[in-house]
Scaffold this active site. Structure first.
Site, PDB file in Angstrom:
ATOM      1  N   SER A  11       6.787  19.962   6.346  1.00  0.00           N
ATOM      2  CA  SER A  11       6.048  19.483   5.161  1.00  0.00           C
ATOM      3  C   SER A  11       6.371  20.406   3.986  1.00  0.00           C
ATOM      4  CB  SER A  11       4.549  19.441   5.448  1.00  0.00           C
ATOM      5  OG  SER A  11       4.109  20.663   6.006  1.00  0.00           O
ATOM      6  N   HIS A  54     -32.522  16.691  -7.791  1.00  0.00           N
ATOM      7  CA  HIS A  54     -32.766  17.790  -6.851  1.00  0.00           C
ATOM      8  C   HIS A  54     -33.325  17.257  -5.538  1.00  0.00           C
ATOM      9  CE1 HIS A  54     -33.915  21.749  -5.393  1.00  0.00           C
ATOM     10  NE2 HIS A  54     -35.102  21.231  -5.076  1.00  0.00           N
ATOM     11  N   GLY A  96       5.692  24.926   5.873  1.00  0.00           N
ATOM     12  CA  GLY A  96       5.162  24.603   4.538  1.00  0.00           C
ATOM     13  C   GLY A  96       3.650  24.568   4.549  1.00  0.00           C
ATOM     14  N   ILE A 102       0.071  18.979   2.415  1.00  0.00           N
ATOM     15  CA  ILE A 102       0.221  18.258   3.690  1.00  0.00           C
ATOM     16  C   ILE A 102       0.060  19.220   4.862  1.00  0.00           C
ATOM     17  CG2 ILE A 102       1.843  16.968   5.148  1.00  0.00           C
ATOM     18  CD1 ILE A 102       2.911  15.607   2.672  1.00  0.00           C
ATOM     19  N   GLY A 161       0.818  -1.222   0.000  1.00  0.00           N
ATOM     20  CA  GLY A 161       0.000   0.000   0.000  1.00  0.00           C
ATOM     21  C   GLY A 161       0.844   1.260   0.000  1.00  0.00           C
ATOM     22  N   GLY A 162       2.136   1.106   0.344  1.00  0.00           N
ATOM     23  CA  GLY A 162       3.087   2.218   0.225  1.00  0.00           C
ATOM     24  C   GLY A 162       2.736   3.423   1.071  1.00  0.00           C
TER      25      GLY A 162
HETATM   26  P1  FAD Z   1       4.584   5.028  -2.715  1.00  0.00           P
HETATM   27  O1  FAD Z   1       3.183   5.044  -2.279  1.00  0.00           O
HETATM   28  O2  FAD Z   1       5.559   5.901  -2.012  1.00  0.00           O
HETATM   29  O3  FAD Z   1       5.046   3.511  -2.631  1.00  0.00           O
HETATM   30  C1  FAD Z   1       6.345   3.141  -2.911  1.00  0.00           C
HETATM   31  C2  FAD Z   1       6.629   1.839  -2.202  1.00  0.00           C
HETATM   32  O4  FAD Z   1       7.880   1.341  -2.650  1.00  0.00           O
HETATM   33  C3  FAD Z   1       6.768   1.977  -0.689  1.00  0.00           C
HETATM   34  O5  FAD Z   1       5.925   1.043  -0.051  1.00  0.00           O
HETATM   35  C4  FAD Z   1       8.229   1.658  -0.395  1.00  0.00           C
HETATM   36  O6  FAD Z   1       8.415   0.969   0.820  1.00  0.00           O
HETATM   37  C5  FAD Z   1       8.573   0.752  -1.568  1.00  0.00           C
HETATM   38  N1  FAD Z   1       9.996   0.728  -1.926  1.00  0.00           N
HETATM   39  C6  FAD Z   1      10.825   1.776  -2.123  1.00  0.00           C
HETATM   40  N2  FAD Z   1      12.049   1.341  -2.511  1.00  0.00           N
HETATM   41  C7  FAD Z   1      11.986  -0.024  -2.563  1.00  0.00           C
HETATM   42  C8  FAD Z   1      12.894  -1.035  -2.906  1.00  0.00           C
HETATM   43  N3  FAD Z   1      14.137  -0.750  -3.327  1.00  0.00           N
HETATM   44  N4  FAD Z   1      12.494  -2.323  -2.820  1.00  0.00           N
HETATM   45  C9  FAD Z   1      11.237  -2.634  -2.428  1.00  0.00           C
HETATM   46  N5  FAD Z   1      10.319  -1.705  -2.100  1.00  0.00           N
HETATM   47  C10 FAD Z   1      10.682  -0.417  -2.182  1.00  0.00           C
HETATM   48  N6  FAD Z   1      -2.289  11.451  -2.915  1.00  0.00           N
HETATM   49  C11 FAD Z   1      -3.567  11.494  -3.314  1.00  0.00           C
HETATM   50  O7  FAD Z   1      -3.862  11.257  -4.494  1.00  0.00           O
HETATM   51  N7  FAD Z   1      -4.567  11.781  -2.434  1.00  0.00           N
HETATM   52  C12 FAD Z   1      -4.315  12.046  -1.137  1.00  0.00           C
HETATM   53  O8  FAD Z   1      -5.237  12.301  -0.368  1.00  0.00           O
HETATM   54  C13 FAD Z   1      -2.972  12.022  -0.697  1.00  0.00           C
HETATM   55  N8  FAD Z   1      -2.671  12.276   0.604  1.00  0.00           N
HETATM   56  C14 FAD Z   1      -1.368  12.212   1.005  1.00  0.00           C
HETATM   57  C15 FAD Z   1      -1.079  12.512   2.337  1.00  0.00           C
HETATM   58  C16 FAD Z   1       0.240  12.467   2.784  1.00  0.00           C
HETATM   59  C17 FAD Z   1       0.556  12.782   4.230  1.00  0.00           C
HETATM   60  C18 FAD Z   1       1.266  12.096   1.881  1.00  0.00           C
HETATM   61  C19 FAD Z   1       2.689  12.006   2.353  1.00  0.00           C
HETATM   62  C20 FAD Z   1       0.985  11.815   0.560  1.00  0.00           C
HETATM   63  C21 FAD Z   1      -0.336  11.876   0.111  1.00  0.00           C
HETATM   64  N9  FAD Z   1      -0.666  11.630  -1.214  1.00  0.00           N
HETATM   65  C22 FAD Z   1      -1.966  11.704  -1.632  1.00  0.00           C
HETATM   66  C23 FAD Z   1       0.363  11.273  -2.208  1.00  0.00           C
HETATM   67  C24 FAD Z   1       0.377   9.757  -2.423  1.00  0.00           C
HETATM   68  O9  FAD Z   1       0.547   9.109  -1.191  1.00  0.00           O
HETATM   69  C25 FAD Z   1       1.506   9.390  -3.378  1.00  0.00           C
HETATM   70  O10 FAD Z   1       1.399  10.157  -4.558  1.00  0.00           O
HETATM   71  C26 FAD Z   1       1.438   7.923  -3.730  1.00  0.00           C
HETATM   72  O11 FAD Z   1       1.542   7.124  -2.573  1.00  0.00           O
HETATM   73  C27 FAD Z   1       2.550   7.558  -4.700  1.00  0.00           C
HETATM   74  O12 FAD Z   1       2.455   6.213  -4.995  1.00  0.00           O
HETATM   75  P2  FAD Z   1       3.733   5.378  -5.482  1.00  0.00           P
HETATM   76  O13 FAD Z   1       3.228   3.994  -5.729  1.00  0.00           O
HETATM   77  O14 FAD Z   1       4.414   6.087  -6.565  1.00  0.00           O
HETATM   78  O15 FAD Z   1       4.737   5.379  -4.258  1.00  0.00           O
HETATM   79  P1  NAI Z   2       3.797  20.803  -1.398  1.00  0.00           P
HETATM   80  O1  NAI Z   2       4.719  20.974  -2.523  1.00  0.00           O
HETATM   81  O2  NAI Z   2       2.349  20.682  -1.621  1.00  0.00           O
HETATM   82  O3  NAI Z   2       3.952  22.022  -0.382  1.00  0.00           O
HETATM   83  C1  NAI Z   2       5.164  22.370   0.204  1.00  0.00           C
HETATM   84  C2  NAI Z   2       5.042  23.812   0.665  1.00  0.00           C
HETATM   85  O4  NAI Z   2       6.180  24.094   1.448  1.00  0.00           O
HETATM   86  C3  NAI Z   2       5.022  24.793  -0.492  1.00  0.00           C
HETATM   87  O5  NAI Z   2       3.990  25.718  -0.304  1.00  0.00           O
HETATM   88  C4  NAI Z   2       6.398  25.447  -0.427  1.00  0.00           C
HETATM   89  O6  NAI Z   2       6.396  26.779  -0.867  1.00  0.00           O
HETATM   90  C5  NAI Z   2       6.685  25.366   1.062  1.00  0.00           C
HETATM   91  N1  NAI Z   2       8.113  25.348   1.383  1.00  0.00           N
HETATM   92  C6  NAI Z   2       9.080  24.639   0.771  1.00  0.00           C
HETATM   93  N2  NAI Z   2      10.267  24.862   1.374  1.00  0.00           N
HETATM   94  C7  NAI Z   2      10.013  25.712   2.410  1.00  0.00           C
HETATM   95  C8  NAI Z   2      10.820  26.308   3.401  1.00  0.00           C
HETATM   96  N3  NAI Z   2      12.129  26.075   3.483  1.00  0.00           N
HETATM   97  N4  NAI Z   2      10.237  27.145   4.282  1.00  0.00           N
HETATM   98  C9  NAI Z   2       8.895  27.394   4.223  1.00  0.00           C
HETATM   99  N5  NAI Z   2       8.092  26.851   3.308  1.00  0.00           N
HETATM  100  C10 NAI Z   2       8.645  26.028   2.408  1.00  0.00           C
HETATM  101  O7  NAI Z   2       4.390  19.570  -0.566  1.00  0.00           O
HETATM  102  P2  NAI Z   2       3.778  18.751   0.625  1.00  0.00           P
HETATM  103  O8  NAI Z   2       2.701  19.499   1.302  1.00  0.00           O
HETATM  104  O9  NAI Z   2       4.958  18.304   1.414  1.00  0.00           O
HETATM  105  O10 NAI Z   2       3.123  17.504  -0.116  1.00  0.00           O
HETATM  106  C11 NAI Z   2       3.911  16.678  -0.967  1.00  0.00           C
HETATM  107  C12 NAI Z   2       3.072  16.078  -2.034  1.00  0.00           C
HETATM  108  O11 NAI Z   2       2.200  15.106  -1.506  1.00  0.00           O
HETATM  109  C13 NAI Z   2       2.199  17.089  -2.728  1.00  0.00           C
HETATM  110  O12 NAI Z   2       2.875  17.581  -3.862  1.00  0.00           O
HETATM  111  C14 NAI Z   2       0.988  16.328  -3.125  1.00  0.00           C
HETATM  112  O13 NAI Z   2       1.098  15.952  -4.469  1.00  0.00           O
HETATM  113  C15 NAI Z   2       1.008  15.083  -2.255  1.00  0.00           C
HETATM  114  N6  NAI Z   2      -0.123  15.146  -1.334  1.00  0.00           N
HETATM  115  C16 NAI Z   2      -1.372  15.094  -1.854  1.00  0.00           C
HETATM  116  C17 NAI Z   2      -2.464  15.196  -1.049  1.00  0.00           C
HETATM  117  C18 NAI Z   2      -3.813  15.173  -1.658  1.00  0.00           C
HETATM  118  O14 NAI Z   2      -3.936  14.844  -2.821  1.00  0.00           O
HETATM  119  N7  NAI Z   2      -4.853  15.511  -0.909  1.00  0.00           N
HETATM  120  C19 NAI Z   2      -2.345  15.322   0.408  1.00  0.00           C
HETATM  121  C20 NAI Z   2      -0.973  15.408   0.843  1.00  0.00           C
HETATM  122  C21 NAI Z   2       0.069  15.289  -0.003  1.00  0.00           C
END
Ligand code: FAD
Ligand code: NAI
Length: 515
Positions: free
Chosen positions: A289, A470, A192, A196, A45-46
């Site tokens: 973040s 509606h 940030g 996040i 699930g990553g």
């Molecule tokens: P990941 O989900 O990062 O999965 C990669 C996997 O690879 C991990 O399990 C890791 O352990 C594994 N891995 C890495 N290297 C190796 C290796 N060498 N061998 C074996 N396994 C390995 N996106 C949304 O669309 N909606 C959201 O609401 C949303 N909320 C988020 C909230 C937070 C706090 C964060 C941090 C991110 C959020 N995102 C959201 C972003 C989303 O989680 C990522 O875009 C997504 O998980 C990316 O998927 P991925 O499969 O590319 O990588």
């Molecule tokens: P982000 O790129 O969305 O935001 C980072 C923020 O930090 C920016 O506004 C940037 O200007 C600021 N920043 C960067 N360096 C800084 C510094 N030194 N001092 C002060 N501010 C600084 O990145 P974030 O929030 O970490 O999320 C990462 C990714 O995860 C997003 O790009 C998003 O794609 C994904 N994500 C998606 C979600 C969703 O779809 N609901 C929820 C959470 C994450």
């Protein structure tokens, strides 16, 4: 003792990383009849399932439940007493994550995919003869042979040395979403104000923390429509969330009793920072973040000739193939939009392209199309968007018409006590929808109708000719589409030039050609 190394199994496709990119790709490949190895070094699930989308949304669901309780009086319900048990909130979050994780494991089993737990590394090989992949496990190392590879290793929180993340008081989203983290800080400092930062500000402000966010740019979530940013800022103000913009954060440190951040104005040139005026912010805990780094270490990339750019694996943007023929990279690691649904979509494309090159599969190759990607920020209210924002349309030289509709004019939203706004942008000449942004309850869902419309090149007229039930929030889409041509029924008309009105009315009467 040296680890045992075995070489035996052969696969059509090996996927490294089981996030929403990798695990989805593994199932898709099995559906085509491929023999698949899925390698994961942590949990199925990553990031999305274990440290991202799902745990944050579970916490947000509890936080928003609480917010609703605060409004109960308005709905005629008096709640005399209630208490928050944050440990239970976290337990619920953990249960949801565990159940979904078990579901993914079941699905891989049902599709007969082989799951390897360990660190995957590509040892060598080529397109014609296939590749060797090593799985570095806790007890044994194993080597498997595979014809094609998809790298889906994702991303981790970006760290800056001066921010001194110690995982005790100075935290990343991984730390806060850890199953054992059960603290509501009195005062949370967030560095940030991106996606996040804003989602966690919403969570903890609802649970009673004082929240201060320090953001480098002049605005939080700067990529969104200015009107929408204004509304979320207003909401944060009402919750007591303080957003300090244009702050260059120079240092974050654990001072024992709490944390301290030192900033100067973001407008100060780097050679004048030392003498510039500084501000200090103190709090109990700090969340960093500021974006995410791609996971590219120890994958054997350089040895194979897979190139990287700014820390991301370089791919052909339409096929997702890396510089090495037969190896693909999807999701966060390839430097595109970091969204779970983008990772899964890319999984479909990469699987099709990987298997189409193997004779035994009847699979056609596929090309990416990133024109229509929805995204949501799950604060309360939600912010959903798809396609272009006004500024992007202007920069691209697209003449647009804009339709806006407020939640307060919609019966259903009024009953629900919800406020917000939906903006739809359409090409002025064709009336094709080119983008939409929404803030308000259900924005994440409302945007789905517009996403489908955009994917199929539909026009404002296609929406207005569709009967919407509606009273529902979906009528927002209908009214905003009508507002594009000044015809929203529940909104006073915005006069549009007589000539344009004639053209539009004619188009409405006779239908328009779609491009
Ligand atoms: P990941 O989900 O990062 O999965 C990669 C996997 O690879 C991990 O399990 C890791 O352990 C594994 N891995 C890495 N290297 C190796 C290796 N060498 N061998 C074996 N396994 C390995 N996106 C949304 O669309 N909606 C959201 O609401 C949303 N909320 C988020 C909230 C937070 C706090 C964060 C941090 C991110 C959020 N995102 C959201 C972003 C989303 O989680 C990522 O875009 C997504 O998980 C990316 O998927 P991925 O499969 O590319 O990588
Ligand atoms: P982000 O790129 O969305 O935001 C980072 C923020 O930090 C920016 O506004 C940037 O200007 C600021 N920043 C960067 N360096 C800084 C510094 N030194 N001092 C002060 N501010 C600084 O990145 P974030 O929030 O970490 O999320 C990462 C990714 O995860 C997003 O790009 C998003 O794609 C994904 N994500 C998606 C979600 C969703 O779809 N609901 C929820 C959470 C994450």
């Amino acid at each position: 003792m040296p680890k045992e190394i075995r070489t035996e199994k052969q696969y059509d496709l090996t996927i490294i990383g089981a996030g929403p990119g990798g695990y989805h790709a593994a199932i898709r490949a099995a559906q085509y009849g491929a023999k698949v190895a899925l390698i994961e070094k942590n949990k199925l699930g990553g990031t999305c399932l274990n440290r991202g989308c799902i745990p944050t949304k579970a916490l947000l669901a509890s936080a928003h439940y609480l917010e609703k309780m605060d409004d109960a009086e308005d709905f005629g319900i008096t709640i005399n007493d209630y208490k928050v048990d944050f440990a239970k909130v976290v337990e619920r979050k953990n249960r949801i994550v565990n159940e979904l994780g078990a579901g993914i494991a079941d699905l891989q089993k049902a599709w007969k995919n082989d799951l390897y737990i360990g660190h995957g590394k590509i040892l060598g090989g080529n397109y014609e003869n296939g590749f060797e992949v090593q799985i570095q496990g806790e007890i044994n190392d194993e080597i498997i042979l595979t014809k094609r590879i998809i790298i889906a290793t994702g991303s981790t929180p970006a760290l800056i040395p001066n921010f001194n993340v110690d995982h005790k008081r100075i935290l990343t989203s991984d730390d806060i979403l850890d199953p054992h983290f059960k603290t509501i800080p009195k005062h949370l400092l967030i560095i940030g104000a991106g996606v996040i930062g804003c989602e966690f500000a919403d969570i903890f402000a609802n649970f009673g923390s004082k929240v201060t966010i320090l953001e480098y740019l002049p605005s939080p979530i700067a990529a969104e429509e200015p009107l929408i940013i204004k509304q979320i800022q207003k909401k944060f103000d009402s919750m007591g969330v303080e957003i300090k913009t244009s702050q260059n954060v120079l240092l974050v440190e654990n001072i024992g009793s709490g944390v301290k951040a030192v900033t100067c104005s973001a407008s100060v040139p780097s050679d004048q920072i030392e003498t510039a005026e500084k501000s200090t912010f103190e709090a109990d805990l700090c969340l960093i973040s500021i974006g995410r780094d791609k996971v590219i270490q120890n994958l054997g990339l350089e040895e194979l000739g897979i190139t990287t750019h700014r820390g991301a694996i370089e791919v052909d943007p339409s096929t997702l193939e890396t510089a090495v023929h037969g190896i693909f990279a999807i999701g966060d690691v390839n430097g595109g939009l970091m969204l779970a649904h983008v990772a899964s979509y890319e999984g479909d494309i990469a699987v099709a392209n990987a298997l189409s090159s193997l004779k035994k599969f009847q699979v056609s190759s596929k090309q990416t199309n990133y024109r229509v990607i929805p995204s949501t920020i799950f604060t309360s209210p939600n912010i959903g968007s798809v396609g272009l924002k006004r500024k992007q349309a202007k920069d691209l030289g697209i003449d647009i018409l804009v339709g806006q509709f407020p939640y307060t004019s919609l019966g259903k939203a009024k009953c629900m006590g919800e406020e917000g706004l939906l903006i739809i942008l359409a090409d002025k000449h064709t009336l094709q929808i080119v983008g939409a942004s929404c803030i308000g309850e259900g924005a994440s869902e409302l945007i789905a109708e517009i996403t489908l419309a955009m994917q199929h090149g539909l026009t404002i007229e296609d929406i207005t000719h569709t009967i919407h039930s509606h009273p529902t929030l979906s009528e927002m889409v209908l009214e905003a589409a009508e507002a594009v041509v000044g015809r929203a029924v529940h909104k006073k008309g915005r006069p549009i030039g007589p000539k344009l009105r004639d053209i539009l009315m004619e188009q409405f009467a006779y239908g328009i050609e779609k491009i």
